[in-house]
Every structure is written in structure tokens, then in C-alpha cells.
Scaffold this motif. Structure first.
Motif, mmCIF file in Angstrom:
data_model
loop_
_atom_site.group_PDB
_atom_site.id
_atom_site.type_symbol
_atom_site.label_atom_id
_atom_site.label_comp_id
_atom_site.label_asym_id
_atom_site.label_seq_id
_atom_site.Cartn_x
_atom_site.Cartn_y
_atom_site.Cartn_z
ATOM 1 N N TRP A 137 -6.900 -0.911 3.820
ATOM 2 C CA TRP A 137 -5.546 -0.415 4.096
ATOM 3 C C TRP A 137 -5.561 0.947 4.783
ATOM 4 C CZ3 TRP A 137 -0.820 -2.228 4.557
ATOM 5 C CH2 TRP A 137 -0.562 -3.527 4.063
ATOM 6 N N ASP A 138 -6.562 1.739 4.460
ATOM 7 C CA ASP A 138 -6.686 3.048 5.090
ATOM 8 C C ASP A 138 -6.925 2.862 6.596
ATOM 9 O OD1 ASP A 138 -6.611 5.805 4.800
ATOM 10 O OD2 ASP A 138 -8.799 5.923 4.945
ATOM 11 N N THR A 139 -7.838 1.952 6.937
ATOM 12 C CA THR A 139 -8.112 1.654 8.344
ATOM 13 C C THR A 139 -6.859 1.093 9.012
ATOM 14 O OG1 THR A 139 -10.351 1.069 7.680
ATOM 15 C CG2 THR A 139 -9.690 0.421 9.903
ATOM 16 N N ASN A 186 -8.543 -0.519 -0.667
ATOM 17 C CA ASN A 186 -7.962 0.744 -0.203
ATOM 18 C C ASN A 186 -8.541 1.147 1.150
ATOM 19 O OD1 ASN A 186 -6.372 0.907 -2.469
ATOM 20 N ND2 ASN A 186 -7.780 2.234 -3.592
ATOM 21 N N MET A 187 -9.849 0.869 1.336
ATOM 22 C CA MET A 187 -10.472 1.195 2.625
ATOM 23 C C MET A 187 -9.867 0.355 3.737
ATOM 24 S SD MET A 187 -14.528 1.443 2.241
ATOM 25 C CE MET A 187 -15.188 2.042 0.719
ATOM 26 N N TYR A 216 0.853 -1.193 0.000
ATOM 27 C CA TYR A 216 0.000 0.000 0.000
ATOM 28 C C TYR A 216 0.879 1.230 0.000
ATOM 29 C CZ TYR A 216 -3.705 3.124 1.826
ATOM 30 O OH TYR A 216 -4.627 4.120 2.023
ATOM 31 N N GLU A 256 -11.389 -0.211 -4.469
ATOM 32 C CA GLU A 256 -11.791 0.766 -3.442
ATOM 33 C C GLU A 256 -11.943 0.151 -2.042
ATOM 34 O OE1 GLU A 256 -13.314 0.232 -6.357
ATOM 35 O OE2 GLU A 256 -15.485 0.462 -6.242
ATOM 36 N N THR A 292 -3.672 1.516 8.156
ATOM 37 C CA THR A 292 -2.616 2.512 8.286
ATOM 38 C C THR A 292 -2.947 3.538 9.368
ATOM 39 O OG1 THR A 292 -2.347 2.263 5.920
ATOM 40 C CG2 THR A 292 -1.152 4.066 6.912
ATOM 41 N N THR A 293 -4.212 3.985 9.395
ATOM 42 C CA THR A 293 -4.595 5.045 10.322
ATOM 43 C C THR A 293 -4.685 4.551 11.762
ATOM 44 O OG1 THR A 293 -5.946 5.871 8.511
ATOM 45 C CG2 THR A 293 -6.301 6.903 10.650
ATOM 46 N N PRO A 345 0.793 4.787 1.251
ATOM 47 C CA PRO A 345 -0.016 5.658 2.103
ATOM 48 C C PRO A 345 -0.142 7.072 1.548
ATOM 49 C CG PRO A 345 1.976 4.894 3.263
ATOM 50 C CD PRO A 345 2.041 4.351 1.884
ATOM 51 N N ARG A 384 -2.736 6.758 -1.035
ATOM 52 C CA ARG A 384 -3.815 5.975 -0.418
ATOM 53 C C ARG A 384 -4.369 4.935 -1.383
ATOM 54 N NH1 ARG A 384 -7.490 10.137 2.955
ATOM 55 N NH2 ARG A 384 -7.537 8.545 4.543
ATOM 56 N N CYS A 385 -3.444 4.283 -2.086
ATOM 57 C CA CYS A 385 -3.842 3.263 -3.043
ATOM 58 C C CYS A 385 -3.027 1.997 -2.847
ATOM 59 C CB CYS A 385 -3.595 3.743 -4.478
ATOM 60 S SG CYS A 385 -4.863 4.861 -5.022
#
Ligand code: UDP
Ligand code: MN
Length: 340
Positions: free
Chosen positions: A251-253, A248-249, A224, A245, A255-256, A226, A229-230
Motif C-alpha cells: 500500500w505504501d508503494t 503495508n509495503m 489503507y 508489514e 499510495t506513493t 495513509p 501507513r497501516c
């Protein structure tokens, strides 16, 4: 609502990462229910400590393995014998009702309304819709049912070697008895369905409530970026990449919210990070592919400069020679040569 819970399972640290993302997504969408994760002894102490930050209960269970390699080979998932461990969820008798969710699922909104459903409610499996998929299901914990399930598993086994075959035989009237026990597909939208019926996905996908990264490539097998964000992908055709998508969500969760907790507890962020930034897939995934190739095709690796044992050790330490001998292209070439 302390007697109702969302329950998931992790028998190793990789699935632990999945459980953390799932738990975080349930919290982010403000569930009013308890969060429980079943872990086996193989899950590291550090991982258990992090799980304890997100989940109300971390319950240690022993691994139940079907050891049914013949049926598991048919679904090309030799590792899924351990999903019998899921049966322990029925032993959580202090809860009156629970929703089991696979560690490779992600919730996109609050789904507490599922607690209005009865045992056994689940969504159809995309591969055989008269079977339910066991990635998301509503059930009533009960020691009696638990014992019946264990007895059933030893007497009858499972037609796919995993929990899904077993549970579908046990709750065998699901397909016909009560339509209220059929959860809408949007509660267990699998990545497989996205490419197998794209127009339906385009029509209904926006209503998705739970995404399920079903299949042998899991979100943690990708890399990923960051900054953009892809998820990083290339021409390899992986179902999740058709519509990245959701990936990505996830991975977003991760990472954050998850990654900082892992770092705090000394767990590396990337699954077996190799330090090679250009990698399309993590070392773990390539290693899986390699061992799959070895077992299925009697694949012989090119004559190694280092001894094969040393090489294997390097693989296991995440130090494969990705750009050289162990490059995906080289493995692919070998496979092609073998198949031709
Ligand atoms: N699981 C686990 N360790 C494993 C395999 C599976 O903990 O080695 C658990 C995990 O909760 C996982 C579930 O069992 O989500 C079902 O397996 P998986 O999701 O890989 O199966 P699929 O949904 O791809 O059929
Ligand atoms: Mn799953």
C-alpha cells in the motif's frame, strides 16, 4: 539486457493496479531488464496508458480461459480459468529469457540474479511442495513451446483448472530432475506460509525477496490509512493481516507512486471506492463474498426494501448499503442461519 524481461499479466483494471505496484517495485530496486505487461481487451484504455508509464511494453493478448468450472470449484477460485492467458508469455519470442511474475507479487530487493537460472525454475507451492507455484518462474520464450502448451491445454487440460495445474503437468519433472530449478522459497514467499509455519517465517522471513499475496483476498481488497501507513483490519482472519508489514509495503508503494499516476489519468484511487471511510474491506471484496455466498449456499438475501435488481445495480455501482441491509454482519448472520 534488452533481450531479457520481467513479464506480468492483467486481464482487468484491478489486477492492473497490482501490475503497477509490481512494476514500480522492480524499478525502485533498479532492475536492468525490460518490463512487459500482457493486458487483455477488458483492461481500460486509461489503465493501459498508466501501465505504459511504468512498463516498457504493454502487449495486448486475447483471454484464454480453461472454462473448467469443476476443477476450479475445488480450489474455490472460479475466476482463475483466465489464468490460461498467462501462456501467452511464451510467445514473447523477441526475448531470450524472461521471469514471469503474478500481478499480486511485490519485490523487496533487486532479483536480477534470477536470469542466471534456466527454464523452468520456480519455487515450491506452499500447498503441495512437489508442485511449483506459478506466481514467479523463469522461462525461455519460444513459439514452439507456446504451441505445445496450447495443444497440451486442449488435449490434457489442467488438474486445477488454472495455469498452475497445466504448467506442472507440462514441466512434470520439475520436482525431481534438477535442484537448480528449485528457486528458494524467499523468491515467492506467499502470505499463506506466514501463518501455516510461523516459526519458519520468523526465522527466514527477513530474507524475503518477493512477496506473493496468493489467495482470494488481494492487497487492493483492503483499505489503507495513509496517515498511519497501516492497512485497516479487524477481527476477520485474513492471512495477510497476520503479519501486515508486507501488505503495508504494497500500500505504501501504491499510495506513493501508483496512485498519483492513476489520478492523473482519471482513474479512481480506491478500487470502486464507496466513500464510506469506516469500511474495513472494499466494496469489491464484500461483493465477491456476497456472490460467492449466493452461488455456494443458495443464500437468499433479506427481503429487500428496493427490488433485488435495483439492489444488485447498486452493488455494481459500489453503492451497497454497508451499514444497513448489506452489512457484513447481516450477510454473516444469513450464512450462519443457513449452516445451522
Ligand atoms: N489474473 C488476471 N485476472 C484475473 C485473475 C488472474 O489478470 O481475473 C492474472 C494476474 O496476473 C494474477 C495471476 O493471473 O496475479 C494469477 O492469479 P492470482 O494471483 O489471483 O492467483 P493466486 O496466486 O491467488 O493463486
Ligand atoms: Mn498470484
Amino acid at each position: 539486457m534488452s533481450d531479457q524481461a520481467f513479464v506480468t499479466l492483467a486481464t482487468n483494471d484491478l489486477y492492473g493496479k497490482g501490475a503497477l505496484v509490481l512494476g514500480t517495485s522492480l524499478r525502485n530496486h533498479k532492475t536492468t531488464r525490460q518490463l512487459v505487461v500482457l493486458v487483455s481487451p477488458q483492461v481500460s484504455n486509461n489503465m493501459r496508458a498508466v501501465l505504459g508509464k511504468i512498463f516498457d511494453e504493454v502487449v495486448l493478448v486475447n483471454v484464454l480461459d480453461s472454462k473448467d468450472s469443476a476443477h476450479l470449484a475445488m480450489i474455490k477460485r472460479p475466476e482463475l480459468g483466465v489464468t490460461f492467458t498467462k501462456l501467452h508469455c511464451w510467445a514473447l519470442a523477441r526475448y531470450s529469457k524472461c521471469i514471469f511474475m503474478d500481478a499480486d507479487t511485490l519485490v523487496l530487493c533487486n532479483i536480477d540474479e534470477l536470469f542466471e537460472r534456466e527454464e523452468l525454475s520456480a519455487a515450491p507451492d506452499p500447498g503441495w511442495p512437489d508442485c511449483f507455484n506459478t506466481g514467479v518462474f523463469v522461462y525461455r520464450p519460444s513459439i514452439e513451446t507456446y504451441n505445445e502448451l496450447l495443444q497440451f491445454s486442449t488435449e490434457k487440460g489442467s488438474f486445477d483448472g488454472g495455469d498452475q495445474g497445466l504448467l506442472n503437468s507440462f514441466f512434470s519433472n520439475w520436482a525431481t530432475a534438477d535442484i537448480n530449478k528449485h528457486l528458494p522459497f524467499i523468491y515467492n514467499l506467499s502470505s499463506v506460509a506466514i501463518y501455516s509455519y510461523l516459526p519458519a517465517f520468523k526465522q527466514y522471513g527477513a530474507d524475503a525477496k518477493v512477496v506473493h499475496f496468493l489467495g482470494n483476498t488481494k492487497p487492493w481488497n483492503f483499505s489503507y490509512n495513509p496517515k498511519t501507513r497501516c492497512v485497516i483490519g479487524d477481527s476477520h482472519d485474513y492471512s495477510s493481516l497476520t503479519h501486515p508489514e508486507f501488505l503495508n509495503m504494497w500500500w505504501d508503494t501504491f499510495t506513493t507512486s501508483v496512485s498519483p499516476l492513476l489520478t492523473e489519468h482519471g482513474i479512481s484511487k480506491e478500487p470502486r471506492s464507496s466513500g464510506t471511510q469506516e469500511l474495513i474491506l472494499s466494496s469489491n471484496f464484500q461483493e465477491e463474498k456476497l456472490s460467492e455466498a449466493v452461488s455456494q449456499l443458495s443464500f437468499t438475501p433479506p427481503p429487500p426494501v428496493v427490488s433485488s435488481e435495483e439492489r444488485r445495480k447498486k452493488w455494481e455501482q459500489g453503492q451497497a448499503d454497508y451499514m444497513g441491509e448489506d452489512s457484513f454482519q447481516n450477510i454473516q448472520k444469513k450464512l450462519d442461519a443457513y449452516l445451522n
